[in-house]
Design a protein around this motif. Structure first.
Motif, PDB file in Angstrom:
ATOM      1  N   GLY A  45     -42.226  17.736  -6.282  1.00 53.99           N
ATOM      2  CA  GLY A  45     -42.813  19.034  -5.976  1.00 53.99           C
ATOM      3  C   GLY A  45     -44.006  19.416  -6.823  1.00 53.99           C
ATOM      4  N   ARG A  46     -44.506  18.487  -7.604  1.00 57.15           N
ATOM      5  CA  ARG A  46     -45.611  18.804  -8.513  1.00 57.15           C
ATOM      6  C   ARG A  46     -46.907  18.092  -8.108  1.00 57.15           C
ATOM      7  N   GLY A  47     -47.957  18.376  -8.852  1.00 55.14           N
ATOM      8  CA  GLY A  47     -49.230  17.700  -8.635  1.00 55.14           C
ATOM      9  C   GLY A  47     -49.262  16.355  -9.342  1.00 55.14           C
ATOM     10  N   LEU A  48     -50.445  15.842  -9.482  1.00 57.66           N
ATOM     11  CA  LEU A  48     -50.650  14.509 -10.056  1.00 57.66           C
ATOM     12  C   LEU A  48     -50.961  14.623 -11.539  1.00 57.66           C
ATOM     13  N   GLN A  49     -50.296  13.802 -12.338  1.00 59.10           N
ATOM     14  CA  GLN A  49     -50.548  13.821 -13.778  1.00 59.10           C
ATOM     15  C   GLN A  49     -51.067  12.449 -14.207  1.00 59.10           C
ATOM     16  N   PHE A  50     -52.166  12.435 -14.925  1.00 53.15           N
ATOM     17  CA  PHE A  50     -52.785  11.197 -15.374  1.00 53.15           C
ATOM     18  C   PHE A  50     -51.939  10.535 -16.455  1.00 53.15           C
ATOM     19  N   LEU A  51     -51.748   9.213 -16.332  1.00 55.64           N
ATOM     20  CA  LEU A  51     -51.010   8.463 -17.353  1.00 55.64           C
ATOM     21  C   LEU A  51     -51.923   7.607 -18.212  1.00 55.64           C
ATOM     22  N   LEU A  52     -52.742   6.782 -17.569  1.00 54.40           N
ATOM     23  CA  LEU A  52     -53.630   5.898 -18.305  1.00 54.40           C
ATOM     24  C   LEU A  52     -54.645   5.279 -17.356  1.00 54.40           C
ATOM     25  N   LYS A  53     -55.678   4.650 -17.965  1.00 53.24           N
ATOM     26  CA  LYS A  53     -56.702   4.003 -17.155  1.00 53.24           C
ATOM     27  C   LYS A  53     -57.227   2.772 -17.874  1.00 53.24           C
ATOM     28  N   TYR A  54     -57.816   1.886 -17.076  1.00 51.69           N
ATOM     29  CA  TYR A  54     -58.502   0.715 -17.602  1.00 51.69           C
ATOM     30  C   TYR A  54     -59.846   0.582 -16.916  1.00 51.69           C
ATOM     31  N   TYR A  55     -60.843   0.289 -17.739  1.00 54.29           N
ATOM     32  CA  TYR A  55     -62.164  -0.029 -17.189  1.00 54.29           C
ATOM     33  C   TYR A  55     -62.676  -1.340 -17.751  1.00 54.29           C
ATOM     34  N   SER A  56     -62.584  -1.464 -19.080  1.00 54.94           N
ATOM     35  CA  SER A  56     -63.046  -2.698 -19.712  1.00 54.94           C
ATOM     36  C   SER A  56     -62.406  -2.792 -21.084  1.00 54.94           C
ATOM     37  N   GLY A  57     -62.604  -3.925 -21.754  1.00 51.18           N
ATOM     38  CA  GLY A  57     -62.094  -4.075 -23.110  1.00 51.18           C
ATOM     39  C   GLY A  57     -60.679  -4.624 -23.125  1.00 51.18           C
ATOM     40  N   ASN A  58     -59.880  -4.165 -24.088  1.00 49.16           N
ATOM     41  CA  ASN A  58     -58.500  -4.626 -24.246  1.00 49.16           C
ATOM     42  C   ASN A  58     -57.739  -4.457 -22.932  1.00 49.16           C
ATOM     43  N   PRO A  59     -57.201  -5.538 -22.401  1.00 48.59           N
ATOM     44  CA  PRO A  59     -56.511  -5.432 -21.105  1.00 48.59           C
ATOM     45  C   PRO A  59     -55.199  -4.659 -21.159  1.00 48.59           C
ATOM     46  N   VAL A  60     -54.695  -4.434 -22.359  1.00 40.59           N
ATOM     47  CA  VAL A  60     -53.469  -3.642 -22.486  1.00 40.59           C
ATOM     48  C   VAL A  60     -53.878  -2.235 -22.899  1.00 40.59           C
ATOM     49  N   VAL A  61     -53.533  -1.278 -22.064  1.00 38.14           N
ATOM     50  CA  VAL A  61     -53.902   0.101 -22.371  1.00 38.14           C
ATOM     51  C   VAL A  61     -52.649   0.935 -22.592  1.00 38.14           C
ATOM     52  N   GLN A  62     -52.727   1.790 -23.571  1.00 41.38           N
ATOM     53  CA  GLN A  62     -51.598   2.664 -23.899  1.00 41.38           C
ATOM     54  C   GLN A  62     -51.805   4.011 -23.223  1.00 41.38           C
ATOM     55  N   GLY A  63     -50.726   4.542 -22.690  1.00 39.91           N
ATOM     56  CA  GLY A  63     -50.814   5.846 -22.058  1.00 39.91           C
ATOM     57  C   GLY A  63     -49.889   6.837 -22.734  1.00 39.91           C
ATOM     58  N   VAL A  64     -49.646   7.931 -22.048  1.00 43.09           N
ATOM     59  CA  VAL A  64     -48.785   8.966 -22.604  1.00 43.09           C
ATOM     60  C   VAL A  64     -47.320   8.589 -22.437  1.00 43.09           C
ATOM     61  N   ASN A  65     -46.481   9.200 -23.286  1.00 38.94           N
ATOM     62  CA  ASN A  65     -45.027   9.038 -23.170  1.00 38.94           C
ATOM     63  C   ASN A  65     -44.544   7.593 -23.235  1.00 38.94           C
ATOM     64  N   GLY A  66     -45.234   6.742 -23.989  1.00 37.40           N
ATOM     65  CA  GLY A  66     -44.764   5.381 -24.189  1.00 37.40           C
ATOM     66  C   GLY A  66     -45.086   4.411 -23.073  1.00 37.40           C
ATOM     67  N   PHE A  67     -45.828   4.840 -22.090  1.00 38.59           N
ATOM     68  CA  PHE A  67     -46.225   3.940 -21.016  1.00 38.59           C
ATOM     69  C   PHE A  67     -47.418   3.099 -21.440  1.00 38.59           C
ATOM     70  N   LYS A  68     -47.450   1.876 -20.940  1.00 40.38           N
ATOM     71  CA  LYS A  68     -48.616   1.038 -21.113  1.00 40.38           C
ATOM     72  C   LYS A  68     -48.792   0.186 -19.866  1.00 40.38           C
ATOM     73  N   ALA A  69     -49.997  -0.307 -19.681  1.00 40.86           N
ATOM     74  CA  ALA A  69     -50.277  -1.148 -18.515  1.00 40.86           C
ATOM     75  C   ALA A  69     -51.156  -2.291 -18.948  1.00 40.86           C
ATOM     76  N   GLU A  70     -51.020  -3.393 -18.244  1.00 37.75           N
ATOM     77  CA  GLU A  70     -51.819  -4.570 -18.580  1.00 37.75           C
ATOM     78  C   GLU A  70     -52.626  -5.015 -17.382  1.00 37.75           C
ATOM     79  N   PHE A  71     -53.918  -5.128 -17.589  1.00 39.60           N
ATOM     80  CA  PHE A  71     -54.835  -5.595 -16.555  1.00 39.60           C
ATOM     81  C   PHE A  71     -54.886  -7.113 -16.581  1.00 39.60           C
ATOM     82  N   SER A  72     -54.794  -7.717 -15.403  1.00 46.36           N
ATOM     83  CA  SER A  72     -54.948  -9.165 -15.297  1.00 46.36           C
ATOM     84  C   SER A  72     -55.897  -9.453 -14.144  1.00 46.36           C
ATOM     85  N   LYS A  73     -57.048  -9.993 -14.512  1.00 45.82           N
ATOM     86  CA  LYS A  73     -58.031 -10.298 -13.475  1.00 45.82           C
ATOM     87  C   LYS A  73     -57.564 -11.481 -12.636  1.00 45.82           C
ATOM     88  N   SER A  74     -56.951 -12.446 -13.272  1.00 43.40           N
ATOM     89  CA  SER A  74     -56.514 -13.641 -12.548  1.00 43.40           C
ATOM     90  C   SER A  74     -55.429 -13.322 -11.518  1.00 43.40           C
TER      91      SER A  74
END
Lengths: 113, 115
Positions: free
Chosen positions: A41-70
């Protein structure tokens, strides 16, 4: 044209478990990748983003994401989930230099106590 | 910081009436504004994209006649849902960015209920 695929519509885990929410994209150029969370029932809340650099990005509340081009992936992970993490998670991609954001279909995460 | 405010947050309108929603960018210049709709249990669909000095571009299945958009300056945009019916209910999201190579900032959305 960029596309985003979230293969899991639903993921259920127990509190304290680790979780991975999968996101795959297709686009030939340079892109922004983001994760958002939407509680019921709520709107959208941003967690994290990746554009360039370190492929592992840290977000809020202990979330992280890993970018893999391959693998054309940007999976979201959390080491130990809490019941309050229950929500729908959206992966999104936009081409740098472009204006349109394309959202995945969302993954509903249910954390059981 | 960059913020996007949307109002109203929630609204109810009678079937066949129209409803206007607004989007305010604070802390940056919104050179482009995109409006999205999330129908119940669905993902976010792009309705239209408005870029300064360009015509507003509507996605397939959405028209200016149904969803007229105004983007009069670099901090404000509005969209109206004309003749709203049950299938128009959902969460309407505004996303704005400054320039091409920047991220998009989203508001919290306007939730439309049609009765």
């Amino acid at each position: 044209t960029q596309t985003v695929s979230q293969s899991d519509a639903h993921v259920t885990v127990f509190e304290g478990d680790s979780v991975e929410l999968r996101c795959n994209y297709s686009y030939g150029g340079s892109i922004y990748l983001s994760w958002y969370i939407q509680h019921h029932g709520r709107g959208l809340q941003f967690l994290l983003k990746y554009y360039s650099g370190n492929p592992v990005v840290q977000g809020v509340n202990g979330f992280k994401a890993e970018f893999s081009k391959s693998d054309s992936s940007f999976h979201l992970r959390k080491a130990s989930v809490h019941w309050s993490d229950s929500a729908v998670y959206f992966c999104a991609v936009s081409a740098t230099g472009g204006y349109k954001v394309v959202f995945g279909s969302g993954t509903r995460l249910l954390v059981s106590p | 910081g960059a913020l996007v405010y949307q109002y109203p947050r929630r609204t109810i309108c009678k079937s066949g009436t129209s409803m206007r929603m607004e989007c305010q960018a604070v802390g940056f210049q919104a050179t482009s504004v995109a409006w999205y709709r999330q129908s119940p249990q669905k993902t976010f669909e792009l309705i239209a994209l408005s870029t300064v000095n360009s015509a507003i571009k509507y996605e397939q299945n959405f028209t200016q006649e149904k969803f007229p958009i105004s983007h009069p300056n670099l901090s404000f945009s509005s969209m109206t849902v004309l003749n709203a019916y049950l299938e128009d209910r959902g969460l309407y999201l505004c996303g704005a960015k400054q320039g091409a190579n920047t991220e998009v900032f989203f508001g919290k959305g306007t939730r439309l209920t049609v009765v």
